[in-house]
Write a protein that holds these residues in place. Sequence first.
Motif: not given
Length: 240
Positions: A59-66, A68-77, A143-151
């Motif tokens: 449950a903890d891993r699922a919450a952290v993944r949910a 986690r920033p998706h890095r959408t802009v760098p991935a699209v570029v 590779l480096v995790p960004g700041r999560p959108r929520m806690i």
Amino acid sequence: MTAADEPGVRGAGEPTARDPGARAPGGPEHGGPEHSGPEHSGPEHGGRAPGRGRQERAADRAAVRAFRPHRTVPAVVVAALVTLAGLYVAAETVSALVGAPLRLLPYDRMLAWASSTPWSDPLLLLGAAVATLVGLALLATALVPGRPRMIPVRTGDPDLVIGMRRKSFSSALAHAAEEVPGVHGARARLRGRTVAVTPFTSGWDEEGFARAVRDAVLTRMAALQPVEPYRVAVNVKERR
């Protein structure tokens, strides 16, 4: 299910300014067990409790993944640049095979420049440095995790994901500091995995007062049950 993503609905465990002590499901108000401060207070207090069940860890891993920033802009570029480069190479290859090369780029001049330019040329070194920095930046972004959108907060159920807004989390901890006798006001800010709490008071013993504020903040944090441990730093200021 992500309670925080429902429009118009405040996620469980998300305190407001009028309800700083709201708890996530699983607290004593909801029939769950009471959690002591050292279990969730932070790395210096042991972080997560030992012997937790497999379902709770999942449950903890699922919450952290949910959250986690998706890095959408760098991935699209990056995807767009790679796609354009692939299309260009394909167009040049096909046009050359049919006997009518496009030659959108001056290959002959580029080849002549590369053949006659030594590795010590400043322009060549500058281009190599820029390409290296761009590659390292993209690698760090991936590779480096960004700041999560929520806690994410602990629920014990992998199918139930609940998160608190960072501002709500900080406000709840600031309210906990304000409940300490002698505090005229307090503010709390998140800086990475550290909660910086600044209580305002007058006529205080700095060491003892900081310890009381820190204990109050850790107790409230244990009640909120964040998945990730946070360190608490207290900076007492005198208000005249």
